[in-house]
Design an enzyme around this catalytic site. Structure first.
Site: not given
Lengths: 210, 334
Positions: B54-55, B57, B219
């Site tokens: 995912g974006s 990070h 997250h």
């Protein structure tokens, strides 16, 4: 009554509306144990599937269902997006040659969803996932006969509700919720809630059209 | 929510547009899809290494696409897996006849989509191997390491596998090295404040002003202990104790240390933590070969960080020493 392409497009449309309505609710529910993006994922995948189906000229219902799955896989490939996509793709494969779904075919439809989830998610019953609603629901239909979609889905919705309730007592084994271990008990599973909403929404579709 | 953006829905896309505009000499994309990012100068005959995730990070994951590291990255939306089709597109673009290693974190969405990509790549006669990294000690107990989630320590796996692939080693060899690095890394994190997914618009958890959480994931995965704010010394002691006993790292070992900031923690604080880390290692007779300090795997505006240790042997040390370059990370020969 048999469900043809146009009716199925109608079902996708009400699913799109329902998951748009439930976006915030699912975000909140998922925030307790997950990343909080479940509402976004679900509203995205059903919007994409309904919009694509609306413009589709596909004549095989099975293929339309399968393509809906493929659309979902692209629209939001998060865990639940991918699982729902796999479920629709396998349900479509099972019904591949059909131009319509007879009442008795709903058992095949949910059986396909079940096999798609198992294949992709490698989960089993009792692990506090979407599978804890979809798997028993598919099995429940196996030895039953109904005289209308309305009665089938009313019965299935109340059975799905009882399956959903049972996830409260389960300990999460997958995803972020697994970090909580014992503490994951006491809440119904967010993924299982999605499966319940799916069935309840289809039931309302038939309730309204009956 | 107080963020600089145009439209929350376009957060990842606008980030990618900025990255391509800023680094046109190093990075590009394929299949007309900004999410399919690859290195510009691919090396003929080299095993391709593809990551994805995912974006939200940065510099993880795409920031490690470059010389001596990775060849491509399928970029998902914020905290979401990329699609299997995007992974496949990147795979096809970087494949140089030697196969492709999929190197990614232990997250269910990523695992499913990389597996689907493998099934599709097989149709194109591309061989792929998977290496799933999970080194967050707090995310699952000893004996259940396979459930652990991948966090900042994946950087060491990228570095070792990338350097090995640069030697034109075979896919099996690159995978073996990556597995060895992964088996020798342990990480523990902590958080002082949450982050906000732009499309959600509010934090997914809250921490009181005087609280911190030990063992938090990137997250906002819950940690193992919520506590009043500790001093740097107390915090590092707790983190290091968990890390060191887990492998374990023993007297006489040589390690790399990684002090990672999650996004809102200043480097000064990471250096304060490093001072404490180095003292503990010295006391335990564990030698530090090199310290990496900065933002390696972030979680947007989360405050907090993590410590990772990589236990070295001669083979891993040689690979860690190699220079590498990406727009987000570069290193001289150590």
């Amino acid at each position: 009554m048999a469900i043809g392409i146009d009716e199925f497009k109608g079902i996708l449309k009400v699913l799109k509306e329902r998951f748009a309505e439930k976006k915030e609710y699912l975000i909140e529910m998922d925030s307790i144990m997950g990343d909080g993006d479940l509402g976004i994922t679900m509203s995205k995948i059903f919007a994409a599937a309904a919009d694509e189906a609306e413009d589709s000229t596909e004549t095989s219902l099975g293929k339309l269902i399968m393509k809906s799955g493929m659309t979902m896989a692209k629209a939001a490939p998060s865990t639940m997006g991918t699982l729902m996509a796999s479920a629709f793709m396998d349900a479509g494969k099972v019904l591949k040659e059909k131009e319509s779904i007879e009442i008795s075919d709903w058992s095949l439809f949910f059986g396909g969803m079940k096999s798609g989830i198992v294949k992709r998610g490698k989960t089993k019953v009792g692990e506090k996932t979407i599978f804890d609603v979809l798997s028993p629901v598919a099995d429940y239909l196996l030895d039953k006969n109904y005289d209308s979609e309305k009665t089938l889905f009313e019965d299935l919705t109340s059975y799905a509700a009882s399956c959903l309730e049972k996830t409260k007592d389960m300990e999460a084994q997958h995803g972020k919720a697994a970090c909580f271990g014992e503490k994951s008990k006491g809440h119904v599973d967010a993924g299982a809630t999605v499966a319940y909403l799916l069935i309840e929404t289809i039931s309302e579709y038939f309730g309204a059209t009956a | 929510m107080k963020k600089i953006l145009n439209n929350p829905k376009e957060f990842a896309l606008d980030t990618l547009k900025g990255i391509y505009a800023a680094h046109p000499q190093d990075l590009t994309f394929v299949e007309d899809d900004l999410h399919c990012l690859i290195k510009k100068d691919l090396v003929k005959g080299k095993v391709g290494i593809v990551t994805g995730g995912g974006s939200g990070h940065l510099p993880l994951f795409l920031g490690y696409v470059g010389d001596g590291l990775l060849d491509g990255c399928a970029v998902g939306d914020v905290f979401q897996s990329p699609s299997s089709e995007q992974i496949l597109n990147v795979t096809k673009a970087v494949e140089q006849g030697q196969g492709v290693l999929y190197l990614y974190g232990n997250y269910s969405g990523d695992i499913m989509n990389f597996e689907m990509a493998t099934e599709m790549a097989e149709m194109d006669d591309i061989r792929t191997e998977h290496l799933v990294c999970g080194e967050d000690v707090a995310s699952s107990k000893k004996g259940e390491e396979h459930k652990r989630r991948g966090v900042a320590g994946i950087f060491f796996v990228y570095k070792c596998a990338g350097a090995k692939a640069d030697e034109l080693a075979s896919l099996d060899e690159v995978k073996r090295i990556g597995e060895k690095a992964a088996a020798n890394v342990r990480t523990m994190g902590f958080a002082l404040s949450p982050c906000i997914i732009p499309e959600v618009g509010k934090p997914s958890f809250t921490l009181a002003d005087d609280e911190m959480e030990i063992g938090m994931g990137i997250h906002g995965e819950p940690g193992i202990n919520r506590t009043k704010l500790l001093t740097a010394k107390e915090l590092v002691q707790i983190l290091m104790e968990k890390i060191i006993e887990d492998l374990p790292y023993n007297k006489g070992d040589e390690v790399c240390v990684l002090l990672n900031g999650l996004g809102s923690t200043p480097k000064e604080e990471l250096y304060i933590m490093y001072k404490e880390t180095a003292e503990i290692l010295e006391m335990k007779g564990i030698k530090v070969f090199h310290a990496f300090i900065g933002e390696i795997a972030t979680s947007m505006e989360m405050a907090g960080g993590s410590i990772s240790l990589l236990k070295l042997d001669d083979e891993l040390k040689k690979l860690i020493k190699k220079p590498c370059y990406t727009p987000f990370y570069c290193q001289k020969e150590l």
